[in-house]
Design a protein around this motif. Structure first.
Motif, PDB file in Angstrom:
ATOM      1  N   LEU A 217     -41.590  12.733  88.213  1.00 12.53           N
ATOM      2  CA  LEU A 217     -42.095  13.855  88.666  1.00 12.53           C
ATOM      3  C   LEU A 217     -41.622  15.214  90.028  1.00 12.53           C
ATOM      4  O   LEU A 217     -41.089  15.374  90.235  1.00 12.53           O
ATOM      5  CB  LEU A 217     -43.741  13.764  88.509  1.00 12.53           C
ATOM      6  CG  LEU A 217     -44.111  14.420  88.739  1.00 12.53           C
ATOM      7  CD1 LEU A 217     -44.231  16.190  88.064  1.00 12.53           C
ATOM      8  CD2 LEU A 217     -46.323  14.062  88.785  1.00 12.53           C
ATOM      9  N   GLY A 218     -41.411  13.023  90.702  1.00 14.00           N
ATOM     10  CA  GLY A 218     -40.925  13.762  92.347  1.00 14.00           C
ATOM     11  C   GLY A 218     -39.606  14.008  92.588  1.00 14.00           C
ATOM     12  O   GLY A 218     -38.914  15.671  92.724  1.00 14.00           O
ATOM     13  N   VAL A 219     -38.500  14.123  91.261  1.00 14.43           N
ATOM     14  CA  VAL A 219     -37.241  14.845  90.754  1.00 14.43           C
ATOM     15  C   VAL A 219     -37.803  16.236  90.798  1.00 14.43           C
ATOM     16  O   VAL A 219     -36.733  17.372  90.635  1.00 14.43           O
ATOM     17  CB  VAL A 219     -36.699  13.594  89.783  1.00 14.43           C
ATOM     18  CG1 VAL A 219     -35.427  14.761  89.549  1.00 14.43           C
ATOM     19  CG2 VAL A 219     -35.957  12.334  90.579  1.00 14.43           C
ATOM     20  N   GLU A 220     -38.448  16.126  89.111  1.00 13.42           N
ATOM     21  CA  GLU A 220     -38.834  17.031  89.479  1.00 13.42           C
ATOM     22  C   GLU A 220     -38.885  18.822  90.580  1.00 13.42           C
ATOM     23  O   GLU A 220     -38.806  19.783  90.002  1.00 13.42           O
ATOM     24  CB  GLU A 220     -40.150  17.606  88.287  1.00 13.42           C
ATOM     25  CG  GLU A 220     -40.194  18.975  87.475  1.00 13.42           C
ATOM     26  CD  GLU A 220     -39.632  18.930  86.399  1.00 13.42           C
ATOM     27  OE1 GLU A 220     -39.505  20.899  86.326  1.00 13.42           O
ATOM     28  OE2 GLU A 220     -38.892  18.308  86.002  1.00 13.42           O
ATOM     29  N   VAL A 221     -39.757  17.878  90.954  1.00 11.78           N
ATOM     30  CA  VAL A 221     -40.329  19.429  91.937  1.00 11.78           C
ATOM     31  C   VAL A 221     -39.557  18.758  93.560  1.00 11.78           C
ATOM     32  O   VAL A 221     -39.820  19.996  93.928  1.00 11.78           O
ATOM     33  CB  VAL A 221     -41.978  18.875  92.179  1.00 11.78           C
ATOM     34  CG1 VAL A 221     -42.644  19.124  90.951  1.00 11.78           C
ATOM     35  CG2 VAL A 221     -42.076  17.771  92.691  1.00 11.78           C
ATOM     36  N   ASP A 222     -38.807  18.280  93.690  1.00  6.94           N
ATOM     37  CA  ASP A 222     -37.192  17.658  94.150  1.00  6.94           C
ATOM     38  C   ASP A 222     -38.855  17.586  95.804  1.00  6.94           C
ATOM     39  O   ASP A 222     -38.322  18.278  96.681  1.00  6.94           O
ATOM     40  CB  ASP A 222     -37.143  18.949  94.427  1.00  6.94           C
ATOM     41  CG  ASP A 222     -35.608  18.542  95.820  1.00  6.94           C
ATOM     42  OD1 ASP A 222     -35.213  17.806  95.899  1.00  6.94           O
ATOM     43  OD2 ASP A 222     -35.137  19.728  95.882  1.00  6.94           O
TER      44      ASP A 222
END
Length: 157
Positions: free
Chosen positions: A63-68
């Motif tokens: 999720l963190g990667v998805e929203v950067d």
């Protein structure tokens, strides 16, 4: 060392317009979400990928990667959303150090209520001013720019 390639006056104007566009679009989206749904853009940023994932669950890291977002920002936002009953954290079965983020029933209801207004403001401000040919051209331009940026992510041109 190479000589600096300063922007031409036209390039500087286009760049300034792009920066204003990003700022103004973000502001309009934030205001629309807050007024219509009572949620923040940060809430929406996490609710959207969760609602699109299988079973409404994503690994926190993904999720963190998805929203950067950095891990601490993500953790704080998830904590705020947990307090409001939008998401819950669960243990990750594959990795004891990891955690999963699950969309709650209230979280799904919230994103489903917020999405129509969000889509409308995006359509109204971003797509409606363009005709079909302009939209095709913009898509091609953006695709090329994104490919260049992603190809240069580890270094400088």
């Amino acid at each position: 060392m190479s000589e600096t390639r300063w922007l031409t006056p036209r390039e500087a104007e286009i760049w300034a317009t792009y920066r204003r566009l990003c700022r103004d679009l973000r502001r309009a989206q934030d205001q629309q979400l807050q007024q219509d749904s009572g949620i923040s853009a940060a809430d929406y940023a996490l609710l959207a990928p969760l609602s699109e994932s299988a079973d409404g669950v994503l690994r926190a890291r993904d999720l963190g990667v998805e929203v950067d977002w950095e891990r601490s920002r993500l953790s704080h936002q998830i904590s705020r959303m947990e307090k409001r009953g939008l998401v819950v954290r669960e243990a990750c079965e594959d990795d004891a150090r990891g955690s999963m983020v699950r969309l709650t029933v209230k979280g799904r209801e919230t994103i489903e209520a917020a999405a129509p207004g969000h889509v409308e403001i995006v359509r109204q401000l971003f797509f409606d001013p363009l005709d079909a040919d302009e939209m095709k051209t913009l898509g091609e331009f953006l695709g090329r720019i994104v490919a260049t940026v992603e190809g240069n992510a580890g270094g400088r041109a």
